[in-house]
Design an enzyme around this catalytic site. Sequence first.
Site, PDB file in Angstrom:
ATOM      1  N   ARG A   8       0.843  -1.196   0.000  1.00  0.00           N
ATOM      2  CA  ARG A   8       0.000   0.000   0.000  1.00  0.00           C
ATOM      3  C   ARG A   8       0.882   1.252   0.000  1.00  0.00           C
ATOM      4  NH1 ARG A   8      -5.101  -0.884   4.139  1.00  0.00           N
ATOM      5  NH2 ARG A   8      -5.979  -2.741   3.133  1.00  0.00           N
ATOM      6  N   ASP A  63       1.888   5.222  -0.061  1.00  0.00           N
ATOM      7  CA  ASP A  63       1.333   6.418   0.558  1.00  0.00           C
ATOM      8  C   ASP A  63       0.924   7.444  -0.499  1.00  0.00           C
ATOM      9  OD1 ASP A  63       1.842   5.370   3.083  1.00  0.00           O
ATOM     10  OD2 ASP A  63       3.818   6.316   3.231  1.00  0.00           O
ATOM     11  N   ARG A  68      11.039   6.240   2.911  1.00  0.00           N
ATOM     12  CA  ARG A  68      11.276   7.685   2.891  1.00  0.00           C
ATOM     13  C   ARG A  68      12.044   8.150   4.128  1.00  0.00           C
ATOM     14  NH1 ARG A  68       6.652  11.056   2.547  1.00  0.00           N
ATOM     15  NH2 ARG A  68       5.200   9.421   3.193  1.00  0.00           N
TER      16      ARG A  68
END
Length: 288
Positions: free
Chosen positions: A68, A70, A219
Site C-alpha cells: 500500500r 502512501d 522515505r
Amino acid sequence: MKAPFAGRLLRLIRGYDVRARLDIAYDGTDFSGWAVQPGRRTVAGSLVSVLEQVLGADVATGLTVAGRTDAGVHATGQVAHVDLPDPVWAATGPTLLRRLAGLLPGDVRVTALTEAPAEFDARFSALFRRYVYRVTDAPWGANPLRRLDTLAWPRTLDLDRLNEAAVGLHGEHDFAAFCKRKENATTVREVTRLDWRRDASGVLEATVQADAFCQAMVRSLVGAMLVAGDGRRDTSWPAAQLTRRERSSAVTVAPAHGLTLVAVGYPESSGALAARAAATRRLRAPAS
C-alpha cells in the site's frame, strides 16, 4: 498434496474460479495513496470503479495489493490480484486489459493482466519489494519533465557518503526508528539491497529492497541518508538510529514524490508461492 490438486481445492474453498494478477503503474501525484478512502481519490478506488463498470458490481472480489503506497508515491511495478468467476474470465479475459485502458484515468494503468495460480497472493507471496528514490542536487533544480518524481535537494550530495551511510542499514533489524508504528505490528524487516548511484544526467537514485516495509520506512531511510550525504550528519548516524525502539523525531521523512515502487518479486512455482505466503503470515504476526 500435488500443486494442481491443491489449487483446485483452494478454488473450491474460497468460492472462486480464477485468480487474476494485475501489474499496475501509476503517477501518485493526485492520489491519496493506494487504499480506498471515503471522499478521496485513490488508486484502489479508481481500479474498483472501472472493474465494476466493465464486469458489474461485486464480480471482481478480494482486491489485494503487494504494497500500500502512501499519498504521492508512484509505481511502475505494483502488483495486485482479484478473484473472478471462471465464466467471467473466459468471456472477458482476452479483452479486459484493453477495456480497462479505455476507462481508467491517464495517471493509472494496468500494464499486464494474467491468470495466476490459486496459491498466488499479491501481498503474502511476495519475496521482496523494490523502490527507487530519485534526488537531484543540481543548483537549478529538477528537470521540468521529471519534477513530479524527482526531489530537488538544496545542498550538494556526496555519492560516497550516501553509500557509506547505507551500509549499516543492510540486513535484518528492528526499524522502529524509521517507521510509523501500528499497534501490535512488528517493525522488524530485512533490507537486502540499499545503494546509491548517479545516472547519466547526474540524478542520484537510491535503490531500496526488502522483504517488506512498514509505513514511511523507505522515505525515512532516505531522509536519514540525505543529511549524511550533504555532510550535516556523520555517515554512521543513520545506522545508530537502529538502537531506538520507537520512532526517532530526529529522522526526517523525505517527500513522497521522489519515491517509486519499481518491482515486486515472487517465487516461480505454485508450491513455493503457498509456502512463502504461509511463512510471511507467520513473520507478520503481532509482536509480543
